[in-house]
Design a protein around this motif. Structure first.
Motif, mmCIF file in Angstrom:
data_model
loop_
_atom_site.group_PDB
_atom_site.id
_atom_site.type_symbol
_atom_site.label_atom_id
_atom_site.label_comp_id
_atom_site.label_asym_id
_atom_site.label_seq_id
_atom_site.Cartn_x
_atom_site.Cartn_y
_atom_site.Cartn_z
ATOM 1 N N GLN A 1 0.848 -1.185 0.000
ATOM 2 C CA GLN A 1 0.000 0.000 0.000
ATOM 3 C C GLN A 1 0.879 1.229 0.000
ATOM 4 O O GLN A 1 1.963 1.242 0.583
ATOM 5 N N SER B 1 3.980 0.332 2.467
ATOM 6 C CA SER B 1 3.584 -0.299 3.721
ATOM 7 C C SER B 1 4.350 -1.545 4.085
ATOM 8 O O SER B 1 4.223 -2.015 5.220
ATOM 9 N N LEU C 1 -0.656 -0.346 -8.390
ATOM 10 C CA LEU C 1 -1.045 0.111 -7.062
ATOM 11 C C LEU C 1 -0.939 1.633 -7.010
ATOM 12 O O LEU C 1 0.022 2.199 -7.543
#
Length: 126
Positions: free
Chosen positions: A3, A25, A115
Motif C-alpha cells: 500500500q 507499507s 497500485l
C-alpha cells in the motif's frame, strides 16, 4: 499487498518548494518501480517522473519539470520523494504515487501501474 501513502502537499506561493513523500507499507518495496503522476483541474492524469527499482530516473512530460523537480528513493525507509522547486501555478493539482509490479521498468502511462496511493494536494497561488 503493498500500500502507498502520499504526504507533503500544501498551498504555496509561486516560486516556493515542497517535498512530497510516498511511503510503502511493507517489505519488498525496493523491487518496485515507483512513479509520480499529477492531475490538474480539468485535465487528465499525467506522468511526472518515475524511478525504477534500480534507481534509473525517467521524466515526463517535458524539460520544464525536469529542471525544477527531483525524484529520489530511500529503500531503507520504503519511501520515494518528489522534490518540487520553483513551483508555478500550473503545477497545481493532486499528486499521486503509483507502483509497478516488481522488476518492471518505468512507463508514462497510468494503466501500466498496479497500485496507487490516494494522492496529496498541491496548490500554487499568490
Amino acid at each position: 499487498q503493498l500500500q502507498l501513502k502520499e504526504s507533503g502537499g500544501a498551498m504555496v506561493q509561486p516560486g516556493g518548494s515542497l517535498r512530497l513523500s510516498c511511503v510503502a507499507s511493507e517489505l519488498g518495496f525496493d523491487d518496485y518501480t515507483i512513479a509520480w503522476f499529477r492531475q490538474s483541474p480539468g485535465k487528465e492524469r499525467e506522468g511526472v517522473s518515475c524511478i525504477t527499482f534500480k534507481g534509473v530516473v525517467n521524466w515526463y512530460p517535458d524539460n520544464s519539470v525536469k529542471d525544477r523537480f527531483n525524484i529520489t528513493r530511500d529503500n531503507a525507509k520504503n519511501t520515494v520523494y518528489l522534490q518540487l522547486n520553483r513551483l508555478k501555478p500550473q503545477d497545481t493539482g493532486a499528486y499521486f504515487c503509483a507502483a509497478r509490479k516488481p522488476n518492471y521498468l518505468c512507463s508514462r502511462w497510468s494503466v501500466d501501474y498496479d497500485l496507487w496511493g490516494q494522492g496529496t494536494q498541491v496548490a500554487v497561488s499568490s
